[in-house]
Design a protein around this motif. Structure first.
Motif, PDB file in Angstrom:
ATOM      1  N   THR A 226      13.311  40.990 -21.751  1.00  0.00           N
ATOM      2  CA  THR A 226      13.918  40.809 -23.061  1.00  0.00           C
ATOM      3  C   THR A 226      15.408  41.115 -22.970  1.00  0.00           C
ATOM      4  OG1 THR A 226      13.412  43.093 -23.691  1.00  0.00           O
ATOM      5  CG2 THR A 226      11.811  41.395 -24.291  1.00  0.00           C
ATOM      6  N   SER A 228      18.849  42.130 -25.444  1.00  0.00           N
ATOM      7  CA  SER A 228      19.362  42.552 -26.739  1.00  0.00           C
ATOM      8  C   SER A 228      20.872  42.698 -26.643  1.00  0.00           C
ATOM      9  CB  SER A 228      18.723  43.876 -27.176  1.00  0.00           C
ATOM     10  OG  SER A 228      19.005  44.899 -26.243  1.00  0.00           O
ATOM     11  N   THR A 238      22.010  44.057 -23.105  1.00  0.00           N
ATOM     12  CA  THR A 238      21.066  44.892 -22.352  1.00  0.00           C
ATOM     13  C   THR A 238      19.838  44.061 -22.031  1.00  0.00           C
ATOM     14  OG1 THR A 238      21.814  46.907 -23.448  1.00  0.00           O
ATOM     15  CG2 THR A 238      19.672  46.984 -22.370  1.00  0.00           C
ATOM     16  N   ILE A 239      19.483  43.965 -20.770  1.00  0.00           N
ATOM     17  CA  ILE A 239      18.317  43.206 -20.318  1.00  0.00           C
ATOM     18  C   ILE A 239      17.275  44.198 -19.828  1.00  0.00           C
ATOM     19  CG2 ILE A 239      17.461  41.520 -18.642  1.00  0.00           C
ATOM     20  CD1 ILE A 239      20.201  40.207 -18.722  1.00  0.00           C
ATOM     21  N   MET A 240      16.117  44.171 -20.481  1.00  0.00           N
ATOM     22  CA  MET A 240      15.017  45.064 -20.138  1.00  0.00           C
ATOM     23  C   MET A 240      13.928  44.263 -19.431  1.00  0.00           C
ATOM     24  SD  MET A 240      15.667  48.192 -21.149  1.00  0.00           S
ATOM     25  CE  MET A 240      14.018  48.894 -21.147  1.00  0.00           C
ATOM     26  N   GLU A 242      10.052  44.595 -17.655  1.00  0.00           N
ATOM     27  CA  GLU A 242       8.825  45.379 -17.452  1.00  0.00           C
ATOM     28  C   GLU A 242       8.135  44.881 -16.180  1.00  0.00           C
ATOM     29  OE1 GLU A 242       4.431  46.084 -19.465  1.00  0.00           O
ATOM     30  OE2 GLU A 242       6.076  45.305 -20.701  1.00  0.00           O
ATOM     31  N   GLU A 268      18.502  47.293  -8.821  1.00  0.00           N
ATOM     32  CA  GLU A 268      17.918  48.614  -9.048  1.00  0.00           C
ATOM     33  C   GLU A 268      16.739  48.784  -8.089  1.00  0.00           C
ATOM     34  OE1 GLU A 268      18.846  51.028 -11.023  1.00  0.00           O
ATOM     35  OE2 GLU A 268      20.449  49.986 -12.137  1.00  0.00           O
ATOM     36  N   ALA A 280       9.724  50.225 -16.461  1.00  0.00           N
ATOM     37  CA  ALA A 280      10.782  49.396 -17.046  1.00  0.00           C
ATOM     38  C   ALA A 280      12.094  49.641 -16.326  1.00  0.00           C
ATOM     39  CB  ALA A 280      10.929  49.688 -18.529  1.00  0.00           C
ATOM     40  N   ARG A 282      16.346  48.689 -16.740  1.00  0.00           N
ATOM     41  CA  ARG A 282      17.355  48.202 -17.680  1.00  0.00           C
ATOM     42  C   ARG A 282      18.633  47.815 -16.938  1.00  0.00           C
ATOM     43  NH1 ARG A 282      19.929  51.985 -22.317  1.00  0.00           N
ATOM     44  NH2 ARG A 282      20.752  53.014 -20.440  1.00  0.00           N
ATOM     45  N   GLN A 284      22.610  46.380 -17.730  1.00  0.00           N
ATOM     46  CA  GLN A 284      23.656  46.183 -18.733  1.00  0.00           C
ATOM     47  C   GLN A 284      24.737  45.285 -18.138  1.00  0.00           C
ATOM     48  OE1 GLN A 284      24.922  50.105 -19.864  1.00  0.00           O
ATOM     49  NE2 GLN A 284      23.172  50.421 -21.221  1.00  0.00           N
TER      50      GLN A 284
END
Length: 797
Positions: A226, A228, A238-240, A242, A268, A280, A282, A284
């Motif tokens: 997702t 936001s 911000t890209i999250m 899962e 990451e 999760a 994240r 940025q």
């Protein structure tokens, strides 16, 4: 075993008689034989238990033979051959290509062998029912046999398929449906992933054969991504992601963020992953482009770096679920803000400087450099020009402002004639802007029509509005009981005049700490340090109480522990309003320790973005897919407004779609009869990948209103491999609610044999003779032989 014997016994009990006329002779003969047996054993000298056993054995044998005189028969109901439909459904989605641990064949190969028409269960099924065979993925197709079965589908529309079959045979007697699948449906609602939204009570019994084992081996899956966007400048997007990991306990997983050109932007690493763990990650990012952008998130084990370039190196069950795409819509800026001030001041200087470095914002300003005088004022000179032009070369020019008109300085990159008449007087002129900022300007500056127009700009247009704390703002500007004052998030009545706040500092409220556009630092501790390092402020406009819907984001705190609101916001109609009561925020820049500190500029940029962040445009586009099924049509909904931001019903809407491959496609959107100003078009994404759509809206006369972009992603294979384990819970729900059951693949023959004993729509009676069986006579002979053997064993004659 006992229950089975009891069931078989009752099944074989006679419920009708073939020769009822022989009932009386049979009963008579039976009675005479019983009396003869009773008399004969009475005169024999032997133990009582022996005579009783022998007598009972012979009595039962005689009664069994005598009963055959009336021809006992059994009448049952059986399915009328060929009258009932029985549907066999085979899932052919790609997830069945998986090979479970411990198996040498894939799920599809095992299923294809079971679907052979020569299998005993299929032969028996065809004897009692009219068998209809189908295979499905995202669509359903009828087949005569499954010899050409291949698991190559890009989805598994289980619910849609069952609905289609149930509707197709609604008026036909249907005994049931036998469904072969792993249960990983791709057409379930995003809200209810269990399938409970479907009314299963209207379905015939659904019998399900679950394919696959509970453990699917090693697998890294990107389940969901997702994006936001915020007005927080340090992380506007911000890209999250899962991620789920199976069978890789103790290993490290690398997650990468890539752009559309497959360039790795960020990486990451999650170490020591636990078994069957979901976690999760994240990212940025700050995109340098506006419009519709796409990013890709992919994950792999650190020991298999480069596996996407060389898939043969992978030891996972599949790599098809290791990556996902996500769309980011950066809007169709730049956005326009109109700043109006009563005099040149430091606040405008730093605001203008801050927004000059933001490509998303265009700032136009009207700065009053001379006030107007009363219209009917005695003039000593013949000149009607404003006093500011006294003794200048412009005094005699006709185009200069009169003495009863304010002199406004137009600042910004304006077109010829733009804002030449001062503050806009019409909707068309004001509604071109997305937000308005007033500073140090009294309410008398505006006409009553302009005040109402500005109120409509916020409530109906949905624009942003902000008032800054200059000397002639709020109460001092006499905005009480004006349309502009009604919009403010604070009351201007009941103001308590303070003896003077003195020097004060700013503090964030709880609501302020939750708003990204208010924060400048990345952590709460750093934010506290930033506030404590700010220079002391001295000017605050006193206001009344907060309105019920208002949110105080910052407050002031002085040495006398006297506090008051400093920054307050609220929703107003379709728009939002903001009140900044501080009149000397510029001190933050002038008196800070480090001249290189950009905190004030960042605050102004983030505030401006917040003001315009949700302002509607004349053409708004939304592309949605109601179901998770990636092949369901995309609904492109367009809302079009006229220059006054009222719904426009006669616009011409064309949509130019750029698919992942192939030529562009042009669609024409049709008006939605239920909603004024809304247009809708549907498009089926048949090719996996990224889709872009440019929406061109035109007026009835052919003049262009605006162009805007949207986009979407089609990832049917990724959705198909969202889970590799069978969704047994979902299938059990279907079986329970339709009156079916879960059937083992190895028990198909036994299951088919049991179908005639279940509830079938069309049946016919089946009569068979119980007496005309060799087992009955064998039992009678057995009883007599047992009686004779027992007598001979005990030496009786």
């Amino acid at each position: 075993m006992i229950d089975w014997m009891r069931e078989q016994f009752f099944i074989e009990l006679p419920n009708m008689w073939g020769a009822p006329d022989w009932a009386i002779p049979a009963l008579t003969a039976g009675a005479l034989l019983f009396l003869l047996i009773l008399y004969s054993y009475r005169v024999i000298k032997a133990p009582l238990w022996l005579k009783s056993c022998c007598g009972l054995l012979k009595t039962f044998a005689i009664l069994l033979l005598v009963a055959t005189l009336v021809e006992p028969m059994r009448s049952d109901l059986k399915p009328t051959p060929g009258a009932n439909v029985f549907v066999v459904l085979a899932d052919q989605s790609q997830s069945l290509q998986l090979t479970d641990p411990g198996q040498s064949s894939s799920r599809a190969e095992i299923l294809k062998a079971s679907l052979n028409r020569e299998q005993a269960w299929q032969v028996r099924l065809g004897q009692d029912f009219e068998v209809r065979r189908y295979q499905f993925d995202t669509q359903i197709s009828g087949v005569t046999d499954f010899d050409d079965y291949t698991a190559e589908g890009e989805g598994s529309s289980i619910v849609t398929t069952l609905n289609s079959v149930a509707e197709r045979y609604r008026n036909r007697p249907t005994a049931g449906m036998l469904l072969f699948t792993d249960g990983n449906a791709t057409d379930l609602s995003a809200i209810d992933f269990s399938g409970n939204e479907t009314d299963w009570s209207q379905f015939p019994p659904v019998y399900l054969v679950v394919l696959g084992e509970e453990k699917s081996g090693k697998d890294i899956s990107v389940r969901r991504v997702t994006a936001s966007q915020t007005n927080f400048e340090a992380a506007p997007v911000t890209i999250m992601a899962e991620i789920s990991a199976t069978g890789v306990a103790g290993e490290s997983v690398v997650i990468e963020l890539l752009d559309e050109k497959s360039n790795v932007l960020k990486t990451e690493t999650v170490t020591d992953v636990q078994s069957d763990q979901s976690f999760a990650v994240r990212f940025q990012v700050k995109p340098e482009q506006r419009g519709v952008l796409f990013y890709q998130v992919r994950a792999f084990r650190i020991t298999e770096e480069g596996v996407f370039e060389k898939p043969e190196k992978s030891t996972e069950a599949t790599l098809l679920n290791n990556s996902r795409l996500v769309m980011v819509n950066r809007g169709q800026g730049p956005y326009k803000i109109l700043y109006v001030s009563g005099r040149p001041n430091w606040e405008f200087k730093f605001l203008n400087r801050a927004l000059a470095g933001d490509d998303e914002i265009i700032l136009h300003a009207l700065v009053r450099i001379a006030k107007r005088e009363p219209k009917f004022q005695f003039r000593e000179k013949d000149s009607d020009a404003n006093r500011i032009f006294t003794n200048t070369d412009d005094e005699k020019k006709e185009q200069v402002e009169r003495y009863d008109e304010p002199v406004l300085l137009r600042v910004g990159k304006l077109n010829r004639g733009e804002l030449s008449g001062g503050f806009p007087k019409t909707r068309e002129e004001l509604y071109e802007y997305d937000a308005v900022i007033l500073d140090d300007l009294e309410a008398e500056f505006f006409t009553q029509d302009q005040k109402t127009l500005l109120q409509d700009f916020v409530s109906q247009r949905g624009g942003g509005f902000m008032m800054l704390g200059g000397m002639e703002s709020f109460v001092e500007g006499e905005y009480h009981r004006t349309p502009i004052g009604e919009m403010l998030p604070v009351y201007l009545s009941g103001v308590k005049q303070s003896s003077g706040y003195g020097d004060f500092k700013l503090e964030l409220t709880r609501e302020g700490k939750l708003e990204p556009w208010i924060r400048v630092r990345s952590t709460e501790q750093e934010e506290q340090i930033r506030l404590s390092d700010m220079p002391l402020l001295q000017t605050l406009n006193p206001v009344g109480a907060l309105k019920p819907a208002a949110s105080p984001l910052t407050i002031i705190q002085n040495t006398q522990v006297e506090s008051g609101p400093a920054l307050v916001t609220q929703r107003y109609g379709k728009g939002r309003t903001c009140a900044l009561m501080i009149g000397d925020l510029w001190r933050w820049k002038l008196y800070q320790d480090s001249p290189d500190n950009e905190d004030l500029e960042k605050v102004w940029r983030q505030t401006a973005r917040w003001l315009v962040g949700e302002v509607p445009q004349r053409v708004q586009v939304n592309s949605t897919r109601k179901l998770n099924n990636a092949v369901q049509p995309i609904e492109i909904a367009i809302n079009v407004s006229d220059e006054s931001y009222l719904p426009l019903d006669n616009a011409d809407i064309k949509i130019e779609i750029t698919p992942p491959v192939g030529e562009k496609v042009t669609l024409v959107a049709s008006p939605n009869e239920a909603f004024s100003g809304k247009y809708v078009s549907n498009y089926v994404s048949r090719t996996p990948g990224i889709y872009r759509a440019t929406v061109k809206a035109s007026n009835p006369d052919g003049s262009e209103i605006n162009q805007t972009e949207t986009g979407w992603i089609s990832e049917p294979v990724t959705d198909e491999f969202l889970s590799l384990n069978p969704n047994r819970e979902f299938l059990e729900t279907i079986a329970a609610k339709t009156g079916g059951e879960i059937v083992s693949l190895n028990a198909l023959e036994e299951f088919v044999r049991s179908l005639p004993d279940r509830e079938i729509p069309v049946v016919e009676p089946e009569i068979h003779s119980i007496w005309h069986k060799w087992s009955i006579f064998l039992l009678a002979v057995g009883l007599l032989v047992s009686e004779w053997g027992l007598r001979r064993w005990k030496g009786l004659a």
